[in-house]
Scaffold this motif. Structure first.
Motif, short mmCIF file in Angstrom:
data_model
loop_
_atom_site.label_atom_id
_atom_site.label_comp_id
_atom_site.label_asym_id
_atom_site.label_seq_id
_atom_site.Cartn_x
_atom_site.Cartn_y
_atom_site.Cartn_z
N GLY A 85 16.53 -0.70 3.91
CA GLY A 85 18.02 0.01 4.08
C GLY A 85 18.69 0.34 2.80
N ALA A 86 19.80 0.78 3.00
CA ALA A 86 20.39 1.53 1.78
C ALA A 86 20.92 0.57 0.85
N VAL A 87 21.45 -0.88 1.20
CA VAL A 87 22.46 -1.86 0.41
C VAL A 87 21.31 -2.17 -0.87
N PRO A 88 19.97 -2.57 -0.36
CA PRO A 88 19.18 -3.00 -1.63
C PRO A 88 18.89 -2.03 -2.51
N VAL A 89 18.88 -0.48 -2.17
CA VAL A 89 18.55 0.65 -2.88
C VAL A 89 19.55 0.83 -3.83
N ALA A 90 20.86 0.58 -3.44
CA ALA A 90 21.97 0.78 -4.19
C ALA A 90 22.23 -0.34 -5.08
N GLU A 91 21.66 -1.57 -4.95
CA GLU A 91 21.77 -2.54 -5.87
C GLU A 91 20.77 -2.07 -6.94
N ALA A 128 1.06 -1.38 -0.08
CA ALA A 128 0.07 -0.21 0.13
C ALA A 128 1.01 1.25 -0.07
N ALA A 129 1.97 1.35 0.65
CA ALA A 129 2.88 2.27 0.85
C ALA A 129 3.55 2.51 -0.63
N ARG A 130 4.01 1.18 -1.35
CA ARG A 130 4.47 1.69 -2.48
C ARG A 130 3.49 2.42 -3.44
N GLY A 131 2.46 1.69 -3.58
CA GLY A 131 1.07 2.34 -4.40
C GLY A 131 0.90 3.91 -4.16
N LEU A 132 0.95 4.27 -2.73
CA LEU A 132 0.76 5.58 -2.46
C LEU A 132 1.65 6.27 -2.71
N CYS A 133 3.01 5.92 -2.54
CA CYS A 133 4.18 6.94 -2.87
C CYS A 133 4.40 6.80 -4.22
N GLY A 134 4.17 5.79 -4.92
CA GLY A 134 4.06 5.66 -6.49
C GLY A 134 3.12 6.71 -7.23
N THR A 186 11.69 0.73 -0.30
CA THR A 186 12.83 0.02 -0.21
C THR A 186 13.87 0.42 0.98
N MET A 187 13.91 1.78 0.82
CA MET A 187 14.83 2.49 1.65
C MET A 187 14.36 2.46 3.08
N ALA A 188 13.06 2.74 3.05
CA ALA A 188 12.51 2.74 4.60
C ALA A 188 12.39 1.39 5.07
N VAL A 189 12.14 0.38 4.45
CA VAL A 189 11.85 -1.02 4.77
C VAL A 189 13.03 -1.70 5.07
N PRO A 223 10.50 7.27 -14.03
CA PRO A 223 11.29 7.80 -13.06
C PRO A 223 10.67 7.92 -11.75
N SER A 224 9.42 8.25 -11.90
CA SER A 224 8.54 8.47 -10.47
C SER A 224 8.34 6.94 -10.02
N VAL A 225 8.09 5.93 -10.66
CA VAL A 225 8.05 4.67 -10.08
C VAL A 225 9.10 4.08 -9.55
N ALA A 226 10.30 4.38 -10.20
CA ALA A 226 11.72 3.92 -9.90
C ALA A 226 11.89 4.73 -8.14
N LEU A 227 11.89 5.85 -8.21
CA LEU A 227 11.78 6.75 -7.01
C LEU A 227 10.98 6.17 -5.98
N ALA A 228 9.83 5.98 -6.19
CA ALA A 228 8.69 5.32 -5.17
C ALA A 228 9.17 4.32 -4.80
N GLY A 229 9.51 3.35 -5.60
CA GLY A 229 10.05 1.93 -5.19
C GLY A 229 11.33 1.95 -4.43
N MET A 230 12.15 2.92 -4.65
CA MET A 230 13.57 2.91 -3.96
C MET A 230 13.12 3.71 -2.55
N THR A 231 12.26 4.60 -2.63
CA THR A 231 12.06 5.19 -1.33
C THR A 231 11.43 4.29 -0.45
#
Length: 116
Positions: A56-62, A8-14, A51-54, A41-49
């Protein structure tokens, strides 16, 4: 229940990012650039945001490394597709351009993994 909240957070953020990028797309000139600022770009940023919150940084960097490799490979595909299709025909040219994409994506991903 946690997975449902993350989804739900991914959908809202996206959705929020899509709206923001759509607004940017409406403001830029010429309008042909609007597509650049819309979905991808918006979907990528939403997914990364999220992922970062849930996670951390390592999966976002990957994910970011994968996106960079994919973007470079897409440029290689686009640059090779027209000449290859013109010379070899639609089917063979498309398969050859797809092979160029796969090779470029693989090399980029390996290089970005080594660097990162």
């Amino acid at each position: 229940m946690g997975e449902v909240l993350v989804l739900a957070a991914r959908g809202l953020c996206g959705g929020l990012f899509v709206m923001a990028f759509a607004l940017i797309g409406e403001l830029v000139m010429p309008k042909q650039f609007a597509g650049i600022f819309s979905a991808a770009p918006s979907v990528a940023l939403a997914g990364m945001t999220i992922t970062m919150a849930v996670n951390g940084a390592v999966p976002v960097a990957e994910s970011a490394f994968g996106m960079i490799a994919g973007a470079i490979a897409l440029v290689a595909y686009c640059a090779s597709a027209v000449p290859l299709v013109t010379r070899l025909g639609a089917t063979v040219g498309t398969v050859a351009a797809l092979a160029a994409w796969a090779a470029t994506a693989t090399v980029c991903r390996v290089l970005l993994t080594v660097v990162g």
